[in-house]
Scaffold this motif. Sequence first.
Motif, PDB file in Angstrom:
ATOM      1  N   ASN A  32       0.798  -1.231   0.000  1.00 32.74           N
ATOM      2  CA  ASN A  32       0.000   0.000   0.000  1.00 32.74           C
ATOM      3  C   ASN A  32       0.831   1.283   0.000  1.00 32.74           C
ATOM      4  OD1 ASN A  32      -2.384  -1.486   0.012  1.00 32.74           O
ATOM      5  ND2 ASN A  32      -2.355  -1.642   2.233  1.00 32.74           N
ATOM      6  N   LYS A  33       2.112   1.174  -0.234  1.00 34.44           N
ATOM      7  CA  LYS A  33       2.951   2.362  -0.339  1.00 34.44           C
ATOM      8  C   LYS A  33       3.373   2.498  -1.795  1.00 34.44           C
ATOM      9  CE  LYS A  33       5.805   0.972   3.019  1.00 34.44           C
ATOM     10  NZ  LYS A  33       7.017   0.982   3.818  1.00 34.44           N
ATOM     11  N   GLN A  34       3.506   3.715  -2.227  1.00 33.65           N
ATOM     12  CA  GLN A  34       4.034   3.975  -3.562  1.00 33.65           C
ATOM     13  C   GLN A  34       5.273   4.837  -3.402  1.00 33.65           C
ATOM     14  OE1 GLN A  34       0.883   5.973  -5.664  1.00 33.65           O
ATOM     15  NE2 GLN A  34       0.319   4.092  -6.689  1.00 33.65           N
ATOM     16  N   SER A  35       6.305   4.481  -4.132  1.00 38.46           N
ATOM     17  CA  SER A  35       7.480   5.340  -4.133  1.00 38.46           C
ATOM     18  C   SER A  35       8.063   5.316  -5.539  1.00 38.46           C
ATOM     19  CB  SER A  35       8.496   4.890  -3.095  1.00 38.46           C
ATOM     20  OG  SER A  35       8.882   3.557  -3.324  1.00 38.46           O
ATOM     21  N   PRO A  36       8.640   6.429  -5.965  1.00 35.76           N
ATOM     22  CA  PRO A  36       9.186   6.481  -7.319  1.00 35.76           C
ATOM     23  C   PRO A  36      10.502   5.716  -7.407  1.00 35.76           C
ATOM     24  CG  PRO A  36       9.606   8.529  -6.186  1.00 35.76           C
ATOM     25  CD  PRO A  36       8.780   7.691  -5.265  1.00 35.76           C
ATOM     26  N   ARG A  37      10.706   5.078  -8.528  1.00 40.79           N
ATOM     27  CA  ARG A  37      11.959   4.384  -8.815  1.00 40.79           C
ATOM     28  C   ARG A  37      12.447   4.868 -10.168  1.00 40.79           C
ATOM     29  NH1 ARG A  37      11.563   3.055  -4.139  1.00 40.79           N
ATOM     30  NH2 ARG A  37      11.585   0.961  -3.312  1.00 40.79           N
ATOM     31  N   TYR A  38      13.673   5.297 -10.196  1.00 39.19           N
ATOM     32  CA  TYR A  38      14.316   5.658 -11.456  1.00 39.19           C
ATOM     33  C   TYR A  38      15.161   4.460 -11.843  1.00 39.19           C
ATOM     34  CZ  TYR A  38      13.513   9.962  -8.906  1.00 39.19           C
ATOM     35  OH  TYR A  38      12.944  10.935  -8.157  1.00 39.19           O
ATOM     36  N   GLY A  39      15.472   4.338 -13.095  1.00 40.25           N
ATOM     37  CA  GLY A  39      16.323   3.214 -13.401  1.00 40.25           C
ATOM     38  C   GLY A  39      16.809   3.159 -14.826  1.00 40.25           C
ATOM     39  N   ILE A  40      17.889   2.393 -14.953  1.00 36.46           N
ATOM     40  CA  ILE A  40      18.425   1.991 -16.244  1.00 36.46           C
ATOM     41  C   ILE A  40      18.486   0.472 -16.166  1.00 36.46           C
ATOM     42  CG2 ILE A  40      20.373   2.094 -17.828  1.00 36.46           C
ATOM     43  CD1 ILE A  40      21.158   4.758 -16.402  1.00 36.46           C
ATOM     44  N   TRP A  41      17.827  -0.211 -17.104  1.00 43.33           N
ATOM     45  CA  TRP A  41      17.746  -1.654 -17.102  1.00 43.33           C
ATOM     46  C   TRP A  41      18.178  -2.180 -18.468  1.00 43.33           C
ATOM     47  CZ3 TRP A  41      13.768   1.623 -15.747  1.00 43.33           C
ATOM     48  CH2 TRP A  41      13.408   1.653 -14.402  1.00 43.33           C
ATOM     49  N   ILE A  42      18.928  -3.267 -18.464  1.00 43.08           N
ATOM     50  CA  ILE A  42      19.327  -3.934 -19.703  1.00 43.08           C
ATOM     51  C   ILE A  42      19.160  -5.430 -19.496  1.00 43.08           C
ATOM     52  CG2 ILE A  42      21.212  -4.386 -21.328  1.00 43.08           C
ATOM     53  CD1 ILE A  42      22.387  -1.673 -20.289  1.00 43.08           C
ATOM     54  N   VAL A  43      18.540  -6.093 -20.466  1.00 40.19           N
ATOM     55  CA  VAL A  43      18.410  -7.550 -20.464  1.00 40.19           C
ATOM     56  C   VAL A  43      19.032  -8.056 -21.755  1.00 40.19           C
ATOM     57  CG1 VAL A  43      16.799  -9.500 -20.462  1.00 40.19           C
ATOM     58  CG2 VAL A  43      16.280  -7.465 -19.119  1.00 40.19           C
ATOM     59  N   ASN A  44      19.812  -9.139 -21.641  1.00 41.77           N
ATOM     60  CA  ASN A  44      20.456  -9.687 -22.831  1.00 41.77           C
ATOM     61  C   ASN A  44      20.721 -11.168 -22.624  1.00 41.77           C
ATOM     62  OD1 ASN A  44      22.729 -10.123 -24.936  1.00 41.77           O
ATOM     63  ND2 ASN A  44      21.946  -8.073 -25.354  1.00 41.77           N
ATOM     64  N   THR A  45      20.773 -11.905 -23.722  1.00 39.38           N
ATOM     65  CA  THR A  45      21.072 -13.337 -23.650  1.00 39.38           C
ATOM     66  C   THR A  45      22.571 -13.606 -23.620  1.00 39.38           C
ATOM     67  OG1 THR A  45      20.946 -13.524 -26.052  1.00 39.38           O
ATOM     68  CG2 THR A  45      18.930 -14.013 -24.809  1.00 39.38           C
TER      69      THR A  45
END
Length: 163
Positions: A32-45
């Motif tokens: 029940n809490k909301q908080s902002p998340r910033y991010g840089i995400w990379i997915v690779n095989t």
Amino acid sequence: MQRTIPRESLAWLAGIIDGEGTIGCYFYHDRNKQSPRYGIWIVNTDQRIINQVQNLFRSIGAEKVFVGEKHYKKGLGKKRSWYVQVNRKSDVKIILESITKYLISKQEQANLILKFFTDYPNLLLRRGNRSGKKNDNFAIYDKLIKDIKMAKQKIGEPVETKR
């Protein structure tokens, strides 16, 4: 500790993020809490690419870099994948400041987040009063999230990835 990184390495990193990554901000929901998340995400095989990105993030000065194996539901065409992500505001900021000029398709998203960090350096997300009424900071974060989604739509990037 930040050190000088060859521009070719920064350009390579920007290319990987442009092609395989995500730059964004979202609301994280937890009990029940909301908080902002910033991010840089990379997915690779290719785990070697993930390891190289991790090394560059750390060389740039990011302190908390998360790496792991991505676990998809079983099915056809689900190759083994790895991810690397940075979520701390200070880490996202230092990476974006280093690579934004080399980004092509995700440059607008990076600029939106950097401008947000400049315009609101100490913005906190307070929960409001006991009645659950949200304060105005939710609207400020919500606008950033909507602006990033619009930037993603402009380049044809999916706003929500379903896996």
